[in-house]
Design an enzyme around this catalytic site. Sequence first.
Site, PDB file in Angstrom:
ATOM      1  N   ASP A 162      -4.221  -4.343   2.595  1.00 24.40           N
ATOM      2  CA  ASP A 162      -3.006  -3.282   2.758  1.00 24.40           C
ATOM      3  C   ASP A 162      -2.435  -3.723   4.367  1.00 24.40           C
ATOM      4  O   ASP A 162      -3.531  -3.955   4.962  1.00 24.40           O
ATOM      5  CB  ASP A 162      -3.122  -2.355   2.199  1.00 24.40           C
ATOM      6  CG  ASP A 162      -1.215  -1.770   2.148  1.00 24.40           C
ATOM      7  OD1 ASP A 162      -0.606  -2.468   2.133  1.00 24.40           O
ATOM      8  OD2 ASP A 162      -1.186  -0.743   0.294  1.00 24.40           O
ATOM      9  N   ASP A 217       7.122  -3.494  -1.128  1.00 26.60           N
ATOM     10  CA  ASP A 217       6.911  -2.912  -2.520  1.00 26.60           C
ATOM     11  C   ASP A 217       8.187  -3.198  -3.775  1.00 26.60           C
ATOM     12  O   ASP A 217       9.108  -3.380  -3.270  1.00 26.60           O
ATOM     13  CB  ASP A 217       6.726  -1.742  -2.801  1.00 26.60           C
ATOM     14  CG  ASP A 217       5.541  -1.031  -2.269  1.00 26.60           C
ATOM     15  OD1 ASP A 217       4.513  -2.124  -1.336  1.00 26.60           O
ATOM     16  OD2 ASP A 217       4.224  -0.212  -1.468  1.00 26.60           O
TER      17      ASP A 217
HETATM   18  C1  GLA Z   1       1.177  -0.528  -0.236  1.00 27.98           C
HETATM   19  C2  GLA Z   1       1.615  -1.506  -1.194  1.00 27.98           C
HETATM   20  C3  GLA Z   1       1.724  -1.702  -2.695  1.00 27.98           C
HETATM   21  C4  GLA Z   1       0.067  -0.587  -2.392  1.00 27.98           C
HETATM   22  C5  GLA Z   1       1.062   0.924  -1.846  1.00 27.98           C
HETATM   23  C6  GLA Z   1      -1.046   1.799  -1.662  1.00 27.98           C
HETATM   24  O1  GLA Z   1       3.141   0.327  -0.165  1.00 27.98           O
HETATM   25  O2  GLA Z   1       2.356  -2.587  -1.273  1.00 27.98           O
HETATM   26  O3  GLA Z   1       1.439  -2.043  -2.684  1.00 27.98           O
HETATM   27  O4  GLA Z   1      -0.406  -0.193  -2.442  1.00 27.98           O
HETATM   28  O5  GLA Z   1       0.436   0.696  -0.326  1.00 27.98           O
HETATM   29  O6  GLA Z   1      -0.141   2.989  -0.337  1.00 27.98           O
END
Ligand code: GLA
Length: 511
Positions: A162, A217
């Site tokens: 991440d 996301d």
């Molecule tokens: C980011 C990633 C997600 C998930 C979250 C976890 O937002 O894009 O897919 O892994 O972190 O906190």
Amino acid sequence: MKPARALFLVLIALLLIAWLGRGESPTTKLRADADGLALTPPMGWYPWNEFGQEPQNEELIKETAEALIRSGMKDAGYAYIGPDEGICFSRDATGKLTSNLARYPSGLRGLGDYLHARGLKYALYTDAGTHTCSKAMPGTKGHEFEDMKAFADWRADYVKIDWCNTEGQNPEQAYSRLRDAQLAAARPIVFSLCSWGQGQPWKWAAWVGHLWRTTGDICPPGKASWATAMQNAAANGKLYAAAGPGHWNDPDMLITGMRGLSEAQNRSFFSLWCMMASPLIAGNDLRNMTPSTIRILTNREAIGINQDPLGIQGRIVRREGAVEIWAGKRLFDGSQAVLVFNPASAPVQVEVTAGDVGFAEPEALYIRDLWKHETTGPRSGNIPVVVRSQDAALLRVSRTDSFPLPPIIVADSYRAVFRATANTPLESTQAITVRNNGSGALPLWKVRPGLPSWLSVSVSQSGNTETFSNKVSTAGLAKGHYHAVVRADNHEPLSGLPMSALYYDVDLEVD
Ligand code: GLA
């Protein structure tokens, strides 16, 4: 020297330079060229979309693994599974990562062994910054080499990294360092970069990892959003030129089967992700799936489009009003994939032309509907397609009516374990069976040379199943733990293209 002769010599020199430089195209430097990983988009499951951080623990991952197997998803190709951001590990006073035993009583290595024993691959999660997003876990910044070594010791096969808490860091530099750390740890690992498109990874990450997020996301945990999914598809769709075997655009994990989506939306979402050769990482609760969700997630004909060995990302070739016609995705048998997606609120009928599909008119073509599982044809001229609101027609168009499926590789286990007593020489064999659930049988897998002297592997075939016989001979071995990673390579017979390398672990304990 006469001008004509000088020109001739210059021409020869240029030809020589071009010849010497052949093979130096960027494609020979893809990370996947060396490790053979993810030559088709990775398939699996991560908990984040449905659960967020809670309740992520060993029980959830194990129950989900069992559900993945029971539902037929494993047989359809889903393999990578493990925790996303949860509270899996912490950093101890010496700087070393340690498993959170309260949540993962078997330890993170124990969870890996459990998954491998079931023929699944192990996925873990971390961050390129100082901490993961919620700051619940340490990030890798400044600890890249130790952390990637810990992931290798836990036997991870896939790691999503991440981009939270990375102030002042440059994505290309940070992720390249993590790549170097993974290579130093010497375990084959699928590297999923998760900078949400920051730093434009589609321009450089094929040399660093195997897939990269192109968008933010897809939803907050537990709240599937059709609107965001459509935004992700639109942004990711434009990047089609960057994708190919071993290097994929990732518009985020699937929302198929989450609350709030209609059956038509689930079907069109899955069709879009298949057409875009996107990683198919399910994000729903696999323990509670409706028959319709299972049918969609395990539709091997749709998955066949996604897992095609040519690895082409389809694109929008034409719009008719709101309707999108996606094509440009030639498949390994010479057929073409076509998606007609109707995001509007009323049903439509459109005519798909031979030009959309990429065939010259007036050929007689067979049309396979991958959701209805019906073939029509041969017919020439336009293909009339009726699509209901927010639904999709996913088609395969071909000169023949055979429509073979690309390989879908499923193993009964990814680990063989031997025990021996020192000074009592043991000769023992254990088998790992590997099946092709696609069409037909494959050539024999070829085991890479370079195994340790205590291990030999032979491969035999019966129909679409191949058996890897792992034989250990412990004569002369001192007490200790011995470990080898076996790599085997194969190619898809129709296209001749290399298939993702197959890796498994062999452990030998001499007490
Ligand atoms: C980011 C990633 C997600 C998930 C979250 C976890 O937002 O894009 O897919 O892994 O972190 O906190």
